[in-house]
Design a protein around this motif. Sequence first.
Motif, short mmCIF file in Angstrom:
data_model
loop_
_atom_site.label_atom_id
_atom_site.label_comp_id
_atom_site.label_asym_id
_atom_site.label_seq_id
_atom_site.Cartn_x
_atom_site.Cartn_y
_atom_site.Cartn_z
N MET A 168 0.84 -1.20 0.00
CA MET A 168 0.00 0.00 0.00
C MET A 168 0.88 1.25 0.00
O MET A 168 1.91 1.29 0.65
CB MET A 168 -0.91 -0.01 1.22
N THR A 169 0.47 2.23 -0.75
CA THR A 169 1.18 3.51 -0.79
C THR A 169 0.42 4.53 0.02
O THR A 169 -0.73 4.83 -0.29
CB THR A 169 1.35 4.00 -2.23
N ALA A 170 1.05 5.05 1.07
CA ALA A 170 0.38 6.02 1.92
C ALA A 170 0.26 7.35 1.17
O ALA A 170 1.17 7.73 0.44
CB ALA A 170 1.17 6.23 3.21
N PRO A 171 -0.89 8.03 1.31
CA PRO A 171 -1.03 9.34 0.64
C PRO A 171 -0.02 10.33 1.18
O PRO A 171 0.35 10.30 2.34
CB PRO A 171 -2.47 9.75 1.00
N VAL A 172 0.46 11.21 0.30
CA VAL A 172 1.47 12.20 0.68
C VAL A 172 0.79 13.33 1.45
O VAL A 172 -0.11 13.99 0.92
CB VAL A 172 2.19 12.77 -0.56
N PRO A 173 1.17 13.55 2.70
CA PRO A 173 0.55 14.64 3.47
C PRO A 173 1.06 15.99 2.99
O PRO A 173 2.14 16.10 2.40
CB PRO A 173 1.00 14.36 4.90
N GLU A 174 0.28 17.02 3.26
CA GLU A 174 0.68 18.38 2.90
C GLU A 174 1.38 19.10 4.04
O GLU A 174 2.06 20.09 3.83
CB GLU A 174 -0.55 19.18 2.46
N ASP A 175 1.20 18.62 5.26
CA ASP A 175 1.80 19.25 6.43
C ASP A 175 3.31 19.01 6.45
O ASP A 175 3.75 17.86 6.43
CB ASP A 175 1.15 18.69 7.69
N PRO A 176 4.15 20.06 6.49
CA PRO A 176 5.62 19.86 6.54
C PRO A 176 6.05 19.01 7.72
O PRO A 176 6.99 18.22 7.61
CB PRO A 176 6.18 21.28 6.63
N ALA A 177 5.40 19.15 8.88
CA ALA A 177 5.77 18.35 10.05
C ALA A 177 5.50 16.88 9.79
O ALA A 177 6.28 16.00 10.19
CB ALA A 177 5.00 18.83 11.27
N ALA A 178 4.38 16.57 9.12
CA ALA A 178 4.07 15.18 8.81
C ALA A 178 5.07 14.61 7.81
O ALA A 178 5.49 13.45 7.92
CB ALA A 178 2.65 15.07 8.25
N LEU A 179 5.50 15.43 6.83
CA LEU A 179 6.51 14.97 5.87
C LEU A 179 7.83 14.69 6.57
O LEU A 179 8.50 13.69 6.29
CB LEU A 179 6.71 16.04 4.79
N ALA A 180 8.22 15.56 7.50
CA ALA A 180 9.46 15.35 8.25
C ALA A 180 9.37 14.09 9.10
O ALA A 180 10.34 13.34 9.25
CB ALA A 180 9.75 16.56 9.12
N SER A 181 8.18 13.83 9.67
CA SER A 181 7.99 12.63 10.48
C SER A 181 8.14 11.37 9.63
O SER A 181 8.74 10.38 10.06
CB SER A 181 6.61 12.67 11.14
N ARG A 182 7.61 11.40 8.41
CA ARG A 182 7.75 10.23 7.53
C ARG A 182 9.21 10.00 7.15
O ARG A 182 9.68 8.85 7.08
CB ARG A 182 6.91 10.45 6.27
#
Length: 313
Positions: A226-240
């Motif tokens: 499964m491919t997780a949707p790309v979040p728009e929140d910069p903090a969420a991107l950094a967490s990933r």
Amino acid sequence: MSGILLPIVVFLLIGGLASAWLLGVRLRREQQATGIMALAGMHWREFQRLVLEVMARRGYRQTGSTDMSDDHGLIELEHGGRMSLLSTKHGTAYVLGPATIAEFASDLQLRGATGGWMTTLGSVAADTRSLARVQKIELLDGQTLWKEIEPQLDPAQRAEIMGAVRARANRHVMLVWVLAGVAGIAIFLLSGRDAPAPAASQQAATPAATPAAPPRQPASTAAPPMTAPVPEDPAALASRRRKVADAVATLPWVDRAVWSTRSTLVVHLAGAPDRAGLCALLEPYAELRASRLQLQPPRDSDTPVRFIQCHAY
């Protein structure tokens, strides 16, 4: 009583050994890697200032202009009436190699310096230190610099860096003890299941017809990851990005993994790499699967640095 003893021993052995490694060897490596990344995030002039403080503790002082460095990026130092040169390379992906040593040695000769230092937050290529010693050049890589710069950092900044690493280590320790408990319970259940039946009941039992095996169902095709949707929140991107780096660091042939840039993951190897296993950890993340992977060999290895990419942009 004997049935519960083995699960308890397994629980304590797995949890104790893993915790000792996480809070000892792994914690020091994580603190060092996080500290180097913090230095890389500084402005290059602030980094030069810290390096000059390291040189000052060794008895060397800057001479000439009050600027940090000249047009060639070199800093003149003086000690005991002798002039030396200092070169600083700001960036974790920089690798000091023979060509860089030869260029710096030429600068030393042109300026009449008796020796010099080359510093980088990155690493030193194999067989380069012996060449540098011949030219009277001392090489300081990221690990060495962090050990000398760490005491100079602001206490609040150092506490912030170490606190984040300690919190992550504590989470890993908790997870290890949970897994150790699961392993102990599994061994306890398996030992009860494998206990032999009483001999008397085995003798009294009459042979029975073996029931026909149920028809074998056709194997189902494994579902794609499964491919997780790309979040728009910069903090969420950094967490990933942090999750991917932590996951890569758990591979048995990986020492540690850190992001040098938003698109480059530096993987410090401890053994032969498995490209398929590495790419599988990036596959679920659409924005990370095409990242550049810098395979950094062990410090004493003759293997060159490699760059791979699991997917094209």
